[in-house]
Design a protein around this motif. Structure first.
Motif, mmCIF file in Angstrom:
data_model
loop_
_atom_site.group_PDB
_atom_site.id
_atom_site.type_symbol
_atom_site.label_atom_id
_atom_site.label_comp_id
_atom_site.label_asym_id
_atom_site.label_seq_id
_atom_site.Cartn_x
_atom_site.Cartn_y
_atom_site.Cartn_z
ATOM 1 N N TYR A 152 0.795 -1.226 0.000
ATOM 2 C CA TYR A 152 0.000 0.000 0.000
ATOM 3 C C TYR A 152 0.830 1.282 0.000
ATOM 4 C CZ TYR A 152 -3.941 -3.064 0.581
ATOM 5 O OH TYR A 152 -4.870 -4.036 0.371
ATOM 6 N N THR A 153 2.044 1.254 0.514
ATOM 7 C CA THR A 153 2.858 2.473 0.493
ATOM 8 C C THR A 153 3.444 2.728 -0.886
ATOM 9 O OG1 THR A 153 4.821 1.283 1.304
ATOM 10 C CG2 THR A 153 3.440 2.392 2.956
ATOM 11 N N ALA A 154 3.427 1.742 -1.735
ATOM 12 C CA ALA A 154 3.943 1.929 -3.096
ATOM 13 C C ALA A 154 2.978 2.742 -3.958
ATOM 14 C CB ALA A 154 4.219 0.571 -3.747
ATOM 15 N N GLN A 155 1.725 2.850 -3.544
ATOM 16 C CA GLN A 155 0.741 3.615 -4.304
ATOM 17 C C GLN A 155 1.070 5.098 -4.255
ATOM 18 O OE1 GLN A 155 -3.139 0.848 -3.406
ATOM 19 N NE2 GLN A 155 -3.388 3.010 -3.254
ATOM 20 N N LYS A 156 0.923 5.738 -5.366
ATOM 21 C CA LYS A 156 1.139 7.182 -5.455
ATOM 22 C C LYS A 156 -0.190 7.896 -5.237
ATOM 23 C CE LYS A 156 5.426 6.643 -6.429
ATOM 24 N NZ LYS A 156 6.250 6.506 -5.267
ATOM 25 N N PRO A 157 -0.157 9.117 -4.678
ATOM 26 C CA PRO A 157 -1.410 9.848 -4.471
ATOM 27 C C PRO A 157 -2.094 10.192 -5.795
ATOM 28 C CG PRO A 157 0.499 11.081 -3.606
ATOM 29 C CD PRO A 157 1.009 9.826 -4.229
ATOM 30 N N THR A 158 -3.392 10.080 -5.785
ATOM 31 C CA THR A 158 -4.201 10.476 -6.943
ATOM 32 C C THR A 158 -5.408 11.244 -6.416
ATOM 33 O OG1 THR A 158 -5.649 8.528 -6.914
ATOM 34 C CG2 THR A 158 -3.567 8.322 -8.145
ATOM 35 N N ASP A 159 -6.233 11.727 -7.330
ATOM 36 C CA ASP A 159 -7.450 12.431 -6.930
ATOM 37 C C ASP A 159 -8.431 11.497 -6.218
ATOM 38 O OD1 ASP A 159 -6.487 14.776 -8.006
ATOM 39 O OD2 ASP A 159 -7.546 14.529 -9.921
ATOM 40 N N GLU A 160 -8.330 10.196 -6.484
ATOM 41 C CA GLU A 160 -9.256 9.238 -5.885
ATOM 42 C C GLU A 160 -8.784 8.697 -4.537
ATOM 43 O OE1 GLU A 160 -8.200 8.502 -9.314
ATOM 44 O OE2 GLU A 160 -9.771 9.902 -9.878
ATOM 45 N N THR A 161 -7.487 8.870 -4.213
ATOM 46 C CA THR A 161 -6.976 8.288 -2.969
ATOM 47 C C THR A 161 -7.087 9.267 -1.816
ATOM 48 O OG1 THR A 161 -4.701 8.976 -3.444
ATOM 49 C CG2 THR A 161 -5.348 6.763 -4.167
ATOM 50 N N LYS A 162 -7.108 8.726 -0.632
ATOM 51 C CA LYS A 162 -7.130 9.509 0.604
ATOM 52 C C LYS A 162 -5.812 9.215 1.317
ATOM 53 C CE LYS A 162 -10.917 10.018 2.702
ATOM 54 N NZ LYS A 162 -11.919 10.681 3.473
ATOM 55 N N SER A 163 -5.064 10.256 1.677
ATOM 56 C CA SER A 163 -3.777 10.083 2.329
ATOM 57 C C SER A 163 -3.919 10.133 3.845
ATOM 58 C CB SER A 163 -2.797 11.178 1.890
ATOM 59 O OG SER A 163 -2.546 11.079 0.511
ATOM 60 N N ALA A 164 -3.165 9.310 4.524
ATOM 61 C CA ALA A 164 -3.154 9.285 5.987
ATOM 62 C C ALA A 164 -1.790 8.769 6.443
ATOM 63 C CB ALA A 164 -4.258 8.385 6.522
ATOM 64 N N THR A 165 -1.416 9.133 7.636
ATOM 65 C CA THR A 165 -0.186 8.637 8.246
ATOM 66 C C THR A 165 -0.544 7.539 9.219
ATOM 67 O OG1 THR A 165 0.943 10.748 8.052
ATOM 68 C CG2 THR A 165 1.749 9.247 9.748
ATOM 69 N N MET A 166 0.171 6.438 9.154
ATOM 70 C CA MET A 166 0.000 5.361 10.121
ATOM 71 C C MET A 166 1.314 5.227 10.864
ATOM 72 S SD MET A 166 -0.979 1.419 9.466
ATOM 73 C CE MET A 166 -0.653 0.222 10.723
ATOM 74 N N ALA A 167 1.267 5.342 12.168
ATOM 75 C CA ALA A 167 2.468 5.225 12.990
ATOM 76 C C ALA A 167 2.516 3.835 13.609
ATOM 77 C CB ALA A 167 2.474 6.289 14.074
ATOM 78 N N GLN A 168 3.712 3.315 13.708
ATOM 79 C CA GLN A 168 3.892 1.974 14.269
ATOM 80 C C GLN A 168 4.761 2.083 15.513
ATOM 81 O OE1 GLN A 168 5.221 -1.018 11.435
ATOM 82 N NE2 GLN A 168 6.585 -1.814 12.979
ATOM 83 N N LEU A 169 4.354 1.437 16.578
ATOM 84 C CA LEU A 169 5.087 1.488 17.829
ATOM 85 C C LEU A 169 4.898 0.168 18.555
ATOM 86 C CD1 LEU A 169 6.523 3.111 20.132
ATOM 87 C CD2 LEU A 169 4.234 3.833 20.834
ATOM 88 N N PHE A 170 5.985 -0.456 18.951
ATOM 89 C CA PHE A 170 5.926 -1.671 19.761
ATOM 90 C C PHE A 170 6.624 -1.384 21.076
ATOM 91 C CE2 PHE A 170 5.728 -3.420 15.447
ATOM 92 C CZ PHE A 170 4.577 -4.183 15.544
ATOM 93 N N ILE A 171 5.949 -1.644 22.182
ATOM 94 C CA ILE A 171 6.551 -1.489 23.508
ATOM 95 C C ILE A 171 6.447 -2.840 24.200
ATOM 96 C CG2 ILE A 171 6.512 -0.242 25.706
ATOM 97 C CD1 ILE A 171 4.925 1.969 24.234
ATOM 98 N N PRO A 172 7.540 -3.581 24.279
ATOM 99 C CA PRO A 172 7.476 -4.886 24.926
ATOM 100 C C PRO A 172 7.250 -4.765 26.427
ATOM 101 C CG PRO A 172 9.611 -4.538 23.846
ATOM 102 C CD PRO A 172 8.848 -3.262 23.755
ATOM 103 N N GLU A 173 6.508 -5.691 26.982
ATOM 104 C CA GLU A 173 6.342 -5.740 28.418
ATOM 105 C C GLU A 173 7.501 -6.529 29.004
ATOM 106 O OE1 GLU A 173 2.523 -6.902 29.900
ATOM 107 O OE2 GLU A 173 1.495 -5.875 28.263
ATOM 108 N N LYS A 174 7.968 -6.080 30.165
ATOM 109 C CA LYS A 174 9.038 -6.784 30.858
ATOM 110 C C LYS A 174 8.475 -8.083 31.429
ATOM 111 C CE LYS A 174 12.427 -3.675 30.916
ATOM 112 N NZ LYS A 174 13.799 -3.859 30.650
ATOM 113 N N ASN A 175 9.228 -9.163 31.294
ATOM 114 C CA ASN A 175 8.824 -10.430 31.899
ATOM 115 C C ASN A 175 9.163 -10.385 33.378
ATOM 116 O OD1 ASN A 175 7.911 -11.525 29.504
ATOM 117 N ND2 ASN A 175 9.893 -12.415 28.995
ATOM 118 N N HIS A 176 8.199 -10.623 34.221
ATOM 119 C CA HIS A 176 8.419 -10.640 35.671
ATOM 120 C C HIS A 176 8.450 -12.074 36.128
ATOM 121 C CE1 HIS A 176 7.893 -6.325 35.909
ATOM 122 N NE2 HIS A 176 6.830 -6.460 35.136
ATOM 123 N N GLU A 177 9.583 -12.494 36.575
ATOM 124 C CA GLU A 177 9.713 -13.895 37.006
ATOM 125 C C GLU A 177 9.972 -13.986 38.462
ATOM 126 O OE1 GLU A 177 12.468 -15.945 34.473
ATOM 127 O OE2 GLU A 177 11.633 -14.985 32.733
#
Length: 177
Positions: A152-177
């Protein structure tokens, strides 16, 4: 020596990189996209990113006696910080980079909310999910995400497309043993 993270996580340079991730652009096109960045500031940051190998000039042409340059990301992952680079940072450096990243998202959200909005038609929203995956499932999950993003990021903007930003974030939880 400036670190790659310092180079790309500067708020103005991050905006430049995000725009160029969509495809090459002239200085005028960058100015049109980054309306809150003064022209002199834009030129200074373009020079910094070019001097450090993040961007390169893909075209130069004379227009009415002025040299118009078209900039592009030098490589697909030139503005990416990999795990090896990030593993060298201490907690304070990670927090500084994270806050810069979040400030960019906050700025983008504020610009969206400043104008007329239609949350039924727009793709605005935010959510959080917890994932519980084995190391093998994480690898498969990230491969799947990369495949979907690439499609989907390979698509170029056109009059028919809607642009949006998608942010990605991973926060691992600490393993409590």
């Amino acid at each position: 020596m400036t670190s790659k993270a310092d180079l790309i996580l500067h708020p103005v340079r991050m905006q430049i990189i995000q725009r160029l991730a969509k495809g090459p652009a002239t200085v005028q096109e960058l100015m049109d996209a980054l309306t809150d960045v003064p022209q002199a500031t834009l030129y200074r940051h373009l020079k910094t990113l070019t001097d450090h190998g993040i961007l390169h000039i893909v075209e130069e042409k004379k227009i009415r006696g002025t040299l118009e340059r078209t900039y592009s990301l030098k490589e697909h992952d030139a503005a990416h910080i990999n795990a090896e680079e990030a593993s060298k940072w201490d907690k304070d450096e990670h927090m500084q980079m994270f806050m810069t990243y979040m400030a960019g998202l906050i700025n983008k959200t504020e610009r969206y909310l400043d104008g007329p909005t239609d949350m039924h038609q727009d793709v605005f929203g935010y959510s959080q999910v917890d994932l519980h995956l084995t190391p093998e499932q994480w690898q498969a999950f990230t491969r799947d995400l990369q495949h979907i993003f690439g499609k989907y990021t390979a698509q170029k903007p056109t009059d028919e497309t809607k642009s949006a930003t998608m942010a990605q974030l991973f926060i691992p939880e600490k393993n409590h043993e």
